[in-house]
Design an enzyme around this catalytic site. Structure first.
Site: not given
Ligand code: PDD
Length: 282
Positions: A32, A146, A99, A178, A101, A202, A51
């Site tokens: 996503y 992501k 379903r 993070e 895997h 991320l 990304r």
């Molecule tokens: N989240 N690290 C994680 C685990 C994240 O989920 C996010 C962003 C970031 C920051 O990434 P960016 O600056 O590209 O938004 C870092 C988004 C906003 C979300 O999950 O909604």
């Protein structure tokens, strides 16, 4: 009524349904993005979709879309829902199949879904700062993707909420990685420190914008992992994301950072970030 995008079709939200066999639903098998809208324009949207396609490639999902085509779809949705300030959530799953895997046959096509949300910037928190807690990072080892699998992040965020905090700063052992939904940056003696871009975090777009601002303003931007002790001794702590922007943290685990005041470098970065909003929204 708001529209939701499903596979290039704009559908009334009440009619937007997914199959119980969608692999996103059953396995979290998908990726996503979350993109910000400022003044009817998409912020750093090219970076987000680059990304998105990278995340898809990393999980062996062929999306057959160009960045430009995705931007166009996103633009249509934002225009149709008349979003002035807010965001677009977009995800792609490996499609609908019985379903199992292992990947389904190649005739099973990905399902792309996107919806919008309308809201203002978090002005109050940006000015006053937020509280954070620290928590062990229990996630998998491909946090650079992501992915829709956010259970570790969900549990971390819930722990923060339980302690009246807005973010959980995760660490693997002594190393700060993070936040639950943000990148973490620490200011010490005039330098910004943040975890290097690798599989443990991320590669945040907001982190990237902060790096650009730091370069513009001559603030050293050090991409080195920091320890939890270093975090606790920081002059300033920032969490960054598409939703919270350059967010000051004024308390970590109940201890004040910079006497509970938003620090000067954080403010400088926030001002620089505002300039990038104007120059990088299309
Ligand atoms: N989240 N690290 C994680 C685990 C994240 O989920 C996010 C962003 C970031 C920051 O990434 P960016 O600056 O590209 O938004 C870092 C988004 C906003 C979300 O999950 O909604």
């Amino acid at each position: 009524m708001a529209k939701v995008l499903i596979n290039e079709q704009l559908i009334d939200e009440q009619d937007a349904k997914v199959s119980y066999e969608d692999r996103g639903y059953v396995f979290g098998d998908g990726v996503y993005e979350y993109i910000r809208v400022y003044d009817n324009k998409l912020f750093t949207v090219k970076e987000h979709f680059e990304r998105f396609l990278r995340s898809a490639t990393e999980i062996g999902l062929d999306l057959e879309y160009s960045v430009d085509a995705l931007i166009e779809l996103c633009r249509e949705l934002v225009a149709c829902n008349d979003i002035k300030n807010g965001g677009v959530y977009i995800q792609a799953t490996r499609g609908v199949a019985p379903r199992d895997h292992a990947f389904p046959n190649s005739d099973v096509k990905p399902v792309i879904m996107a919806f919008t949300k309308s809201y203002d910037r978090p002005y109050q928190d940006l000015e006053n700062g937020i509280n954070a807690i620290t928590t062990e990072d229990i996630r998998w080892l491909r946090c650079d993707i992501k992915s829709l699998n956010l259970l570790g992040n969900v549990l971390a965020k819930e722990a923060a909420v339980k302690y009246n905090a807005k973010e959980a700063i995760q660490h693997r052992g002594d190393t700060v990685t993070e936040g639950a939904s943000t990148n973490v940056l620490v200011v010490k003696d005039g330098k910004i420190y943040t975890h290097p871009v690798n599989n443990y975090i991320l590669n945040g777009i907001t982190r990237r914008v902060i790096k650009w601002v730091a370069e513009d303003e001559g603030i050293p931007f050090v991409e080195e992992a920091i320890t939890t002790d270093f975090l606790k001794e920081a002059d300033e702590v920032i969490v960054s994301s598409t939703s919270v922007e350059v967010m000051p943290v004024i308390k970590v685990d109940g201890e004040s950072v910079n006497d509970g005041k938003v620090g000067p470098i954080t403010k400088q970065l926030q001002e620089g970030f505002d300039r990038y909003i104007r120059s990088h929204s299309i």
